[in-house]
Design a protein around this motif. Structure first.
Motif, PDB file in Angstrom:
ATOM      1  N   ARG A 189     -16.544 -52.486  26.960  1.00 35.80           N
ATOM      2  CA  ARG A 189     -15.993 -53.467  27.909  1.00 35.80           C
ATOM      3  C   ARG A 189     -14.535 -53.153  28.215  1.00 35.80           C
ATOM      4  NH1 ARG A 189     -18.916 -57.377  24.555  1.00 35.80           N
ATOM      5  NH2 ARG A 189     -20.763 -58.113  25.686  1.00 35.80           N
ATOM      6  N   ALA A 190     -13.771 -52.796  27.187  1.00 33.80           N
ATOM      7  CA  ALA A 190     -12.359 -52.465  27.389  1.00 33.80           C
ATOM      8  C   ALA A 190     -12.200 -51.242  28.283  1.00 33.80           C
ATOM      9  CB  ALA A 190     -11.676 -52.228  26.050  1.00 33.80           C
ATOM     10  N   ALA A 191     -13.212 -50.371  28.282  1.00 34.07           N
ATOM     11  CA  ALA A 191     -13.171 -49.172  29.122  1.00 34.07           C
ATOM     12  C   ALA A 191     -13.701 -49.441  30.523  1.00 34.07           C
ATOM     13  CB  ALA A 191     -13.977 -48.043  28.473  1.00 34.07           C
ATOM     14  N   GLY A 192     -13.983 -50.710  30.843  1.00 30.76           N
ATOM     15  CA  GLY A 192     -14.368 -51.070  32.198  1.00 30.76           C
ATOM     16  C   GLY A 192     -15.845 -51.021  32.490  1.00 30.76           C
ATOM     17  N   ALA A 193     -16.698 -50.982  31.468  1.00 32.28           N
ATOM     18  CA  ALA A 193     -18.139 -50.919  31.696  1.00 32.28           C
ATOM     19  C   ALA A 193     -18.712 -52.309  31.954  1.00 32.28           C
ATOM     20  CB  ALA A 193     -18.838 -50.285  30.496  1.00 32.28           C
ATOM     21  N   GLU A 194     -19.751 -52.353  32.753  1.00 28.49           N
ATOM     22  CA  GLU A 194     -20.567 -53.561  32.900  1.00 28.49           C
ATOM     23  C   GLU A 194     -21.672 -53.448  31.854  1.00 28.49           C
ATOM     24  OE1 GLU A 194     -23.454 -55.774  36.182  1.00 28.49           O
ATOM     25  OE2 GLU A 194     -22.275 -54.024  36.759  1.00 28.49           O
ATOM     26  N   LEU A 195     -21.661 -54.308  30.862  1.00 20.11           N
ATOM     27  CA  LEU A 195     -22.463 -54.110  29.665  1.00 20.11           C
ATOM     28  C   LEU A 195     -23.701 -54.993  29.639  1.00 20.11           C
ATOM     29  CD1 LEU A 195     -22.257 -52.380  27.058  1.00 20.11           C
ATOM     30  CD2 LEU A 195     -21.244 -54.372  25.952  1.00 20.11           C
ATOM     31  N   GLU A 196     -24.823 -54.376  29.280  1.00 27.34           N
ATOM     32  CA  GLU A 196     -26.072 -55.099  29.002  1.00 27.34           C
ATOM     33  C   GLU A 196     -26.413 -54.861  27.538  1.00 27.34           C
ATOM     34  OE1 GLU A 196     -30.905 -54.842  29.775  1.00 27.34           O
ATOM     35  OE2 GLU A 196     -29.553 -53.439  30.801  1.00 27.34           O
ATOM     36  N   MET A 197     -26.531 -55.922  26.785  1.00 24.95           N
ATOM     37  CA  MET A 197     -26.831 -55.822  25.359  1.00 24.95           C
ATOM     38  C   MET A 197     -28.322 -56.035  25.122  1.00 24.95           C
ATOM     39  SD  MET A 197     -23.864 -55.416  23.681  1.00 24.95           S
ATOM     40  CE  MET A 197     -24.129 -56.086  22.035  1.00 24.95           C
ATOM     41  N   ARG A 198     -28.876 -55.187  24.266  1.00 20.41           N
ATOM     42  CA  ARG A 198     -30.263 -55.346  23.846  1.00 20.41           C
ATOM     43  C   ARG A 198     -30.359 -55.134  22.340  1.00 20.41           C
ATOM     44  NH1 ARG A 198     -34.553 -52.513  28.028  1.00 20.41           N
ATOM     45  NH2 ARG A 198     -33.922 -53.636  29.916  1.00 20.41           N
ATOM     46  N   ALA A 199     -31.402 -55.684  21.748  1.00 20.67           N
ATOM     47  CA  ALA A 199     -31.651 -55.477  20.318  1.00 20.67           C
ATOM     48  C   ALA A 199     -33.091 -55.036  20.140  1.00 20.67           C
ATOM     49  CB  ALA A 199     -31.394 -56.762  19.535  1.00 20.67           C
ATOM     50  N   ALA A 200     -33.283 -53.944  19.424  1.00 19.39           N
ATOM     51  CA  ALA A 200     -34.645 -53.508  19.096  1.00 19.39           C
ATOM     52  C   ALA A 200     -35.248 -54.491  18.103  1.00 19.39           C
ATOM     53  CB  ALA A 200     -34.626 -52.098  18.516  1.00 19.39           C
ATOM     54  N   ALA A 211     -36.995 -50.990  23.547  1.00 22.77           N
ATOM     55  CA  ALA A 211     -35.654 -51.460  23.885  1.00 22.77           C
ATOM     56  C   ALA A 211     -34.927 -50.488  24.814  1.00 22.77           C
ATOM     57  CB  ALA A 211     -34.839 -51.660  22.610  1.00 22.77           C
ATOM     58  N   LEU A 212     -35.308 -49.213  24.762  1.00 27.48           N
ATOM     59  CA  LEU A 212     -34.697 -48.224  25.650  1.00 27.48           C
ATOM     60  C   LEU A 212     -35.240 -48.321  27.064  1.00 27.48           C
ATOM     61  CD1 LEU A 212     -34.762 -45.022  23.369  1.00 27.48           C
ATOM     62  CD2 LEU A 212     -32.849 -46.602  23.721  1.00 27.48           C
ATOM     63  N   ASP A 213     -36.403 -48.919  27.235  1.00 27.60           N
ATOM     64  CA  ASP A 213     -37.109 -48.947  28.523  1.00 27.60           C
ATOM     65  C   ASP A 213     -36.542 -49.985  29.474  1.00 27.60           C
ATOM     66  OD1 ASP A 213     -38.902 -46.953  27.961  1.00 27.60           O
ATOM     67  OD2 ASP A 213     -40.466 -48.304  27.235  1.00 27.60           O
ATOM     68  N   GLY A 214     -36.800 -49.740  30.757  1.00 28.44           N
ATOM     69  CA  GLY A 214     -36.637 -50.770  31.772  1.00 28.44           C
ATOM     70  C   GLY A 214     -35.223 -50.997  32.236  1.00 28.44           C
ATOM     71  N   GLY A 215     -35.082 -51.240  33.538  1.00 28.89           N
ATOM     72  CA  GLY A 215     -33.783 -51.576  34.099  1.00 28.89           C
ATOM     73  C   GLY A 215     -32.910 -50.363  34.342  1.00 28.89           C
ATOM     74  N   ASP A 216     -32.149 -50.413  35.410  1.00 24.70           N
ATOM     75  CA  ASP A 216     -31.270 -49.304  35.745  1.00 24.70           C
ATOM     76  C   ASP A 216     -29.965 -49.398  34.972  1.00 24.70           C
ATOM     77  OD1 ASP A 216     -33.066 -48.274  37.579  1.00 24.70           O
ATOM     78  OD2 ASP A 216     -32.232 -49.413  39.256  1.00 24.70           O
ATOM     79  N   ASP A 218     -26.307 -46.640  34.056  1.00 27.09           N
ATOM     80  CA  ASP A 218     -25.670 -45.339  34.251  1.00 27.09           C
ATOM     81  C   ASP A 218     -25.482 -44.589  32.938  1.00 27.09           C
ATOM     82  OD1 ASP A 218     -25.172 -45.733  37.127  1.00 27.09           O
ATOM     83  OD2 ASP A 218     -23.796 -47.285  36.436  1.00 27.09           O
ATOM     84  N   LEU A 219     -25.429 -45.326  31.840  1.00 30.51           N
ATOM     85  CA  LEU A 219     -25.274 -44.737  30.513  1.00 30.51           C
ATOM     86  C   LEU A 219     -26.015 -45.608  29.518  1.00 30.51           C
ATOM     87  CD1 LEU A 219     -23.973 -42.806  28.427  1.00 30.51           C
ATOM     88  CD2 LEU A 219     -21.953 -44.290  28.447  1.00 30.51           C
ATOM     89  N   LEU A 220     -26.788 -44.964  28.662  1.00 32.57           N
ATOM     90  CA  LEU A 220     -27.548 -45.678  27.646  1.00 32.57           C
ATOM     91  C   LEU A 220     -26.986 -45.312  26.279  1.00 32.57           C
ATOM     92  CD1 LEU A 220     -29.943 -47.440  26.814  1.00 32.57           C
ATOM     93  CD2 LEU A 220     -31.425 -45.441  27.046  1.00 32.57           C
ATOM     94  N   LEU A 221     -26.580 -46.331  25.539  1.00 36.38           N
ATOM     95  CA  LEU A 221     -26.057 -46.144  24.196  1.00 36.38           C
ATOM     96  C   LEU A 221     -26.955 -46.869  23.209  1.00 36.38           C
ATOM     97  CD1 LEU A 221     -22.261 -46.946  24.804  1.00 36.38           C
ATOM     98  CD2 LEU A 221     -23.341 -44.682  24.782  1.00 36.38           C
ATOM     99  N   SER A 222     -27.115 -46.282  22.046  1.00 36.27           N
ATOM    100  CA  SER A 222     -27.793 -46.975  20.949  1.00 36.27           C
ATOM    101  C   SER A 222     -26.930 -46.838  19.702  1.00 36.27           C
ATOM    102  CB  SER A 222     -29.191 -46.385  20.697  1.00 36.27           C
ATOM    103  OG  SER A 222     -29.099 -45.049  20.226  1.00 36.27           O
ATOM    104  N   VAL A 223     -27.088 -47.780  18.800  1.00 38.38           N
ATOM    105  CA  VAL A 223     -26.317 -47.760  17.558  1.00 38.38           C
ATOM    106  C   VAL A 223     -27.274 -47.897  16.389  1.00 38.38           C
ATOM    107  CG1 VAL A 223     -24.577 -48.930  16.166  1.00 38.38           C
ATOM    108  CG2 VAL A 223     -24.265 -48.743  18.634  1.00 38.38           C
ATOM    109  N   GLY A 224     -27.276 -46.876  15.514  1.00 34.97           N
ATOM    110  CA  GLY A 224     -28.088 -46.917  14.302  1.00 34.97           C
ATOM    111  C   GLY A 224     -29.350 -46.084  14.391  1.00 34.97           C
TER     112      GLY A 224
END
Length: 370
Positions: A189-200, A211-216, A218-224
């Protein structure tokens, strides 16, 4: 060695991995946002501005006068006026024919004639037209991040919106990495991203893939879930949905990070451990986000190193830095404690082919607040 400590069988150099992640990644289309929403985003096309203030304005309360008319005036030689002066408040437009503001007590209006008791110089107590913003200037350089100071500039110029680039980032939390996910979310967010949060729903490959599927985005990040332990299935899920470009990066910390693509969308799988995620965020995820944002470089401060940094050849190592007496003091290298992360002002990367840096070497520290 436990399953949690096991590493991928082979490591990809950081340079090769990053080049693969950035391949074919281009800045996203610009959007027009209200000023408050543009904070932290990267400026795109900036309009040319009109002069501000548009005309001379008073910066102090007092009498608006013309300086050349006051030559020689003093308390010993009061200058009588043929017409009463005009009183202005700070922020008022200067009346035509005036170019200075003198204090209230510099005018004596008690007698039959108004008298001036002091000289002035042109521009005294006045902000000149265009002194804040020159006519035809741009608010920000394209490719620079919009700061709070930039918003002040935009508001003064009368702008309501700004055209910026704001990449859409989806962040998927794998159970067990919530604290790290919150750090990555705040950083994005601090870097100016529009963020969508998901939880597996779980740590298994099917839950993560869903959780990786669906929706447009520009960058997909996962943690863990990026290790090779029995409960680590993020890379398996990524392979089921797209391509794995690299799993196991010659980076310390952050060796178990992975990079991939789902369609045209770049994917950065960050480890769940805070220190590893911190390193992988700055060296892998943030460069991709910067490319999407159209950002031109990141802020660095060059200072000499206060002491020697020793590093192992073959693995790039992240060094945390703190400024002291105009030098960079290394806080930690390779193994990053939470205390060191919290106190760090900047970071430095020792390339995999280097054995470190000698004391006194000028070092460009990447500022962690940028």
């Amino acid at each position: 060695m436990t399953n949690a400590q096991r590493l991928p069988a082979s490591l990809t150099s950081l340079d090769v991995a990053l080049a693969a992640a950035l391949r074919d990644v281009a800045p996203v289309a610009s959007v027009e946002l209200p000023l408050a929403e543009a904070l932290g985003c990267v400026a795109a096309e900036m309009p040319l501005l009109s002069a501000h203030p548009p005309r001379d304005v008073a910066v102090a309360d007092g009498w608006a006068m013309r300086a050349n008319d006051l030559v020689g005036a003093s308390s010993y030689a009061p200058l009588p006026l043929t017409a009463p002066p005009i009183w202005v408040e700070a922020g008022d437009a200067m009346p035509d024919g005036t170019d200075c503001v003198i204090d209230a007590d510099a005018v004596d209006a008690t007698g039959p004639l108004v008298q001036v008791l002091a000289e002035a110089i042109p521009g005294q107590g006045v902000r000149r037209a265009g002194s804040d913003i020159a006519n035809g200037s741009a608010m920000l350089d394209t490719g620079r991040r919009v700061s709070a100071r930039g918003l002040l500039f935009a508001q003064a110029a009368g702008l309501q919106t700004l055209r910026v680039r704001r990449p859409r980032v989806r962040l998927v939390n794998i159970p067990g990495g919530l604290a790290t996910t919150q750090f990555v979310a705040a950083s994005a967010r601090a870097a100016g991203a529009e963020l969508e949060m998901r939880a597996a729903a779980g740590r298994d490959a099917a839950s993560i893939a869903k959780a990786l599927d669906g929706g447009d985005c520009d960058l997909l990040l996962s943690v863990g879930g990026t290790g090779v332990g029995r409960s680590d299935a993020t890379v398996t899920a990524l392979a089921a949905r797209g391509d794995v470009l690299a799993h196991g990066i010659a980076l310390q910390p952050g060796r178990t990070a992975a990079l991939g693509r789902i369609g045209a969308t770049p994917v950065v799988a960050l480890p769940g451990a805070p220190d590893q995620a911190f390193a992988a965020w700055w060296t892998l995820a943030r460069p991709v986000l910067d490319r999407l944002s159209g950002q031109r470089g990141r802020a660095t401060v060059q200072l000499p190193l206060a002491r020697k940094i020793a590093s192992s050849v073959g693995v790039a190592e992240l060094v945390l830095l703190k400024r002291k007496d105009d030098q960079w003091v290394p806080l930690a290298i390779g193994e990053l404690s939470l205390d060191a992360i919290a106190r760090a002002e900047a970071w430095l990367l020792v390339p995999g082919g280097a054995e470190g840096f000698a004391a006194g070497t000028p070092a460009d520290g990447y500022m962690v607040g940028e």
